[in-house]
Design an enzyme around this catalytic site. Structure first.
Site, PDB file in Angstrom:
ATOM      1  N   LYS A 221       0.819  -1.213   0.000  1.00  0.00           N
ATOM      2  CA  LYS A 221       0.000   0.000   0.000  1.00  0.00           C
ATOM      3  C   LYS A 221       0.854   1.266   0.000  1.00  0.00           C
ATOM      4  O   LYS A 221       2.063   1.249   0.253  1.00  0.00           O
ATOM      5  CB  LYS A 221      -0.964  -0.024   1.186  1.00  0.00           C
ATOM      6  CG  LYS A 221      -2.154  -0.966   0.945  1.00  0.00           C
ATOM      7  CD  LYS A 221      -3.274  -0.738   1.925  1.00  0.00           C
ATOM      8  CE  LYS A 221      -4.542  -1.455   1.471  1.00  0.00           C
ATOM      9  NZ  LYS A 221      -5.649  -1.274   2.426  1.00  0.00           N
ATOM     10  N   ARG A 255      -4.542  -9.929   4.439  1.00  0.00           N
ATOM     11  CA  ARG A 255      -4.941  -9.856   3.022  1.00  0.00           C
ATOM     12  C   ARG A 255      -3.709  -9.455   2.208  1.00  0.00           C
ATOM     13  O   ARG A 255      -3.174  -8.357   2.385  1.00  0.00           O
ATOM     14  CB  ARG A 255      -6.074  -8.846   2.847  1.00  0.00           C
ATOM     15  CG  ARG A 255      -6.601  -8.723   1.420  1.00  0.00           C
ATOM     16  CD  ARG A 255      -7.753  -7.716   1.365  1.00  0.00           C
ATOM     17  NE  ARG A 255      -8.289  -7.607   0.029  1.00  0.00           N
ATOM     18  CZ  ARG A 255      -7.834  -6.765  -0.892  1.00  0.00           C
ATOM     19  NH1 ARG A 255      -6.811  -5.956  -0.617  1.00  0.00           N
ATOM     20  NH2 ARG A 255      -8.383  -6.716  -2.095  1.00  0.00           N
TER      21      ARG A 255
END
Length: 286
Positions: A221, A255
């Site tokens: 991210k 995840r």
């Protein structure tokens, strides 16, 4: 106890959720699994590397070309049905904020709805309750789907995360979602700047203390990229470091894009914590 699909996980059993994007413009793999066969191969690889959950998404998180509910369903529903047929024991999650898409994928075998936009469509939890499937309750800071944060501010970011996610989780249970199938997610990057995401990680133990299983979606991210000043394809090391910290603080579900690497990290942390024996133990015994 965490119960998803046919599986039950005890308190010290970490769970890997592998990302399979059914989008032509996904931020990380740029559409590598948009077509069926590469996507099915990705599922097979992820399962073989230790993923218990496959998270299927039909709309990329960031801004881009509009994707209608009909198009999102076209990208995901048939694929969910095929994954269910080929992998009857895998836990199938669908990353969607739309109730109509949630309904369609539950009809063909989804076990979990991953609501990454924090209940923007309150009917999605109703769908999860009606079908008795799991639900991920995420903090997105009130952001609208597919928007980027702009000068967002919190008096106390973790207090806001707790207020929102615990509230969503309690509402889900009141609507019939099994308590043991509800998870909360701090929503790294969603409605947050990099400092917010770092603080959410540092204070993750406060989420764990609520008793709800915590899911973290950290993989490659922007907060990792900004923290280390690394481009998209050079964020794996930072992601794995953040994974290790999150595991130590008590997160349960991860995840990820890199399943095999994540498996090694969480196994190592579990062994250091005393929850997992070494795979082999020969040193000093010969």
């Amino acid at each position: 106890m965490l119960r998803l699909g046919r599986r039950e996980f005890d308190a010290h059993e970490p769970v890997i959720m592998a990302i399979v994007n059914r989008t032509p413009d996904s931020f990380y793999d740029q559409g590598a699994t948009f077509r069926d066969e590469p996507a099915l191969a990705r599922v097979e690889q992820a399962v073989s590397e230790g993923a218990a959950i496959i998270d299927i998404g039909g709309v990329k998180a960031g801004p881009g070309e509009e994707v209608t509910a009909e198009e999102e369903a076209r990208r995901t529903v048939g694929f969910v049905a095929e994954v269910r047929r080929r992998f009857p024991d895998v836990i199938i999650s669908v990353d969607t904020w739309r109730a109509e898409v949630g309904e369609a994928v539950c009809e063909v075998g989804a076990d979990l709805l991953n609501d990454a936009w924090g209940g923007v469509d309150p009917r999605l939890a109703e769908v999860a309750g009606r079908y008795g499937v799991g639900l991920v309750c995420t903090h997105a800071g009130g952001a609208r789907p597919r928007t980027r944060p702009h000068r967002v501010a919190y008096e106390d970011v973790m207090a806001d995360i707790l207020r929102v996610t615990v509230g969503l989780a309690e509402r889900a249970v009141s609507l019939g979602v099994p308590r043991e199938s509800v998870m909360i997610d701090p929503g790294h990057d969603f409605g947050k700047n990099t400092r917010h995401s770092l603080e959410a990680t540092r204070r993750l133990g406060e989420m764990v203390e609520t008793g709800w299983p915590v899911l973290v979606s950290l993989s490659n991210k922007d907060f990792v990229g900004e923290t280390l000043d690394r481009p998209l394809k050079e964020r794996v090391v930072g992601t794995l470091a953040t994974t290790a910290v999150s595991m130590w603080l008590g997160a349960r579900v991860y995840r990820v894009h890199e399943v095999a690497e994540t498996r090694q990290v969480i196994d190592m942390v579990a062994s250091i914590a005393g929850h997992r024996p070494p795979a082999v133990a020969r040193r000093g015994l010969a």
